[in-house]
Design an enzyme around this catalytic site. Structure first.
Site, mmCIF file in Angstrom:
data_model
loop_
_atom_site.group_PDB
_atom_site.id
_atom_site.type_symbol
_atom_site.label_atom_id
_atom_site.label_comp_id
_atom_site.label_asym_id
_atom_site.label_seq_id
_atom_site.Cartn_x
_atom_site.Cartn_y
_atom_site.Cartn_z
ATOM 1 N N LEU B 90 0.837 -1.204 0.000
ATOM 2 C CA LEU B 90 0.000 0.000 0.000
ATOM 3 C C LEU B 90 0.867 1.247 0.000
ATOM 4 O O LEU B 90 1.906 1.289 0.647
ATOM 5 C CB LEU B 90 -0.906 0.009 1.243
ATOM 6 N N ASP B 91 0.437 2.275 -0.732
ATOM 7 C CA ASP B 91 1.177 3.531 -0.697
ATOM 8 C C ASP B 91 0.486 4.499 0.265
ATOM 9 O O ASP B 91 -0.439 4.117 0.977
ATOM 10 C CB ASP B 91 1.331 4.124 -2.100
ATOM 11 N N SER B 92 0.960 5.761 0.246
ATOM 12 C CA SER B 92 0.457 6.680 1.273
ATOM 13 C C SER B 92 -1.032 6.960 1.125
ATOM 14 O O SER B 92 -1.745 7.049 2.127
ATOM 15 C CB SER B 92 1.256 7.978 1.250
ATOM 16 N N ASP B 94 -3.280 4.938 -0.147
ATOM 17 C CA ASP B 94 -3.968 3.724 0.298
ATOM 18 C C ASP B 94 -4.045 3.665 1.811
ATOM 19 O O ASP B 94 -5.069 3.312 2.385
ATOM 20 C CB ASP B 94 -3.210 2.462 -0.146
ATOM 21 N N THR B 95 -2.928 3.989 2.456
ATOM 22 C CA THR B 95 -2.879 3.893 3.917
ATOM 23 C C THR B 95 -3.896 4.844 4.539
ATOM 24 O O THR B 95 -4.592 4.486 5.492
ATOM 25 C CB THR B 95 -1.462 4.210 4.425
#
Lengths: 312, 135
Positions: B90-92, B94-95
């Site tokens: 997950l990228d930022s 997504d987080t």
């Protein structure tokens, strides 16, 4: 994919990187690699030799080939990019050391015992599953963020914006009636906000997204090129911070791009003190497969400036 | 023995809260000092102890199912120890979306400085399980 370390002499295995002049103040270099263009296992293994044992472990820790490849390319991109700027002698990308600042932002660690002279470079990385990008400046902090243009959010956009963006930004997004345009503007705004926070280098929680607004502001440029002076309308991207008066926000310059037709990219750099008030950030962009091919794509379709709308 | 007990109770006594009316009506039914203490303690802390902290294994199940629901996540990788970026990719953005989905699931707002620290499923579970506002 298991990264195996072959004992090979670096200089015999890979051609030298094409050396490059450092960016000047107020100039940014952006390098990007498209993972789908790197298919050779041999090349990937050679990239893995450039990594420190710790980085290699980090890559192997990723679950799944695609994530591993992405992590590997990200480290290889940073190392090879910085190594290009060593003008005195051939810098081995493998020799570079990295560390994190107080807040976790990665930076180069220059040490006296290394055989090359320290460079006043600052860099920042960003990646998606289909692109990895590295921005480089001299002396000034930089933050970059890229996102796929087609990216969908799981949550409703406006609900997300209300939770995380500033009131002004929510208003701007809400007034866009076309859902597709609204989605695109949302993604662009996200990349700009991420780039700003990454440039500040203090982490997401130190500068919550709700505490600052990024917006477009009309400005006027006087153009003195022949045949005579003309006045252009331009749009600047600016940031307004609500609760950090010690960090005057006109210190930061933004560029918003469409890259390779597939991504939005935002770059935020701190203005150099010596730069004039209206001096614009100069940007040069390369598409690279390290050691294989570097293509300067500035001025081509691969790089479209979205932030500066010049109408005459 | 009684003196020791009395001294101990005096030492442990918490601020007085009124006894329920029913008990006050008939002084003979007022419990002895020790029961008084325990009863008041339970009344004082009941909001936080009894029923408002969610059971950790329930929180874990619910967090796992929220994360598995994300289209770009491979459900087979979603384990309590899973790292959002390193294991799930997950990228930022997504987080932040995960945090928002957890807020919706558990009905309370997770402050940005806390959200920043959530890098694994376990972190999320710990945080949520220690928050009385979680539903």
């Amino acid at each position: 994919m298991n990264i195996r370390c072959f004992q090979r002499n670096f200089s015999a295995a890979l051609p030298p990187l094409v050396p490059l002049q450092l960016p000047s103040p107020m100039e940014t270099h952006l390098w990007y690699v498209l993972p789908d263009e790197v298919k050779s296992w041999g090349l990937l293994n050679q990239y893995s030799e450039l990594l420190s044992p710790c980085e290699r472990e980090g890559v192997n820790r990723m679950r799944g080939d695609q994530l591993k490849k992405r992590a590997l390319l990200a480290r290889a991109l940073v190392r090879t990019t910085i190594a290009r700027y060593q003008t005195n002698s051939q810098m081995n990308p493998r020799s570079l050391k990295f560390r994190k600042n107080l807040y976790g932002k990665p930076e180069v660690e220059w040490r006296d015992e290394d055989n090359f002279s320290p460079l006043p470079l600052q860099f920042n990385l960003s990646h998606t599953s289909t692109m990895i990008a590295c921005g480089v400046t001299v002396n000034v902090p930089i933050g970059i963020d890229i996102e796929e243009k087609q990216r969908r959010t799981k949550n409703n956009l406006i609900a997300f914006a209300q939770r995380y963006f500033s009131a002004y930004e929510v208003k701007v997004l809400t007034t866009i009636s076309d859902p597709e345009v609204q989605r695109q503007e949302f993604i662009k705004l996200w990349t700009l906000k991420e780039a700003y926070v990454k440039a500040l280098g203090k982490g997401f929680s130190a500068v919550p997204f709700k505490t600052f607004t990024i917006r477009f502001r009309e400005t006027t440029l006087r153009n003195f090129h022949p045949p005579g002076s003309s006045v252009s309308e331009a749009s600047d991207i600016i940031v307004e911070s609500f609760d950090d008066p010690t960090n005057p926000t006109n210190n930061w310059q933004f560029t918003l791009l469409e890259v390779a037709g597939s991504h939005y990219g935002a770059i935020c750099i701190k203005k150099d003190r010596t730069a004039g008030a209206n001096e614009l950030m100069k940007l040069t962009v390369w598409k690279t497969v390290p050691f294989v091919e570097d293509v300067c794509v500035s001025g081509t379709d691969a790089v479209v400036d979205l932030g500066r709308i010049i109408e005459q | 023995m009684a003196a020791v007990r009395g001294a101990l109770i005096k030492h442990l006594r918490v601020n007085a809260t009124p006894l329920p009316l029913l008990l006050l009506r008939n002084p003979k039914t007022i419990p002895n000092g020790l029961f008084n203490l325990t009863f008041n303690a339970i009344r004082r802390f009941s909001d936080e102890v009894m029923g408002s902290f969610l059971d950790k294994s329930e929180v874990t199940d619910r967090v796992l199912s929220v994360v598995k629901n994300f289209q770009k996540v491979d459900p087979s990788k979603v384990t309590p120890n899973a790292h959002l970026q390193k294991d799930l990719g997950l990228d930022s953005l997504d987080t932040v979306e995960v945090v928002m989905a957890l807020e919706e699931e558990f009905g309370f707002e997770i402050p940005d400085n806390e959200a920043d620290k959530i890098s694994t499923i376990n972190h999320a579970v710990e945080f949520i399980a220690s928050h009385p506002q979680a539903k």
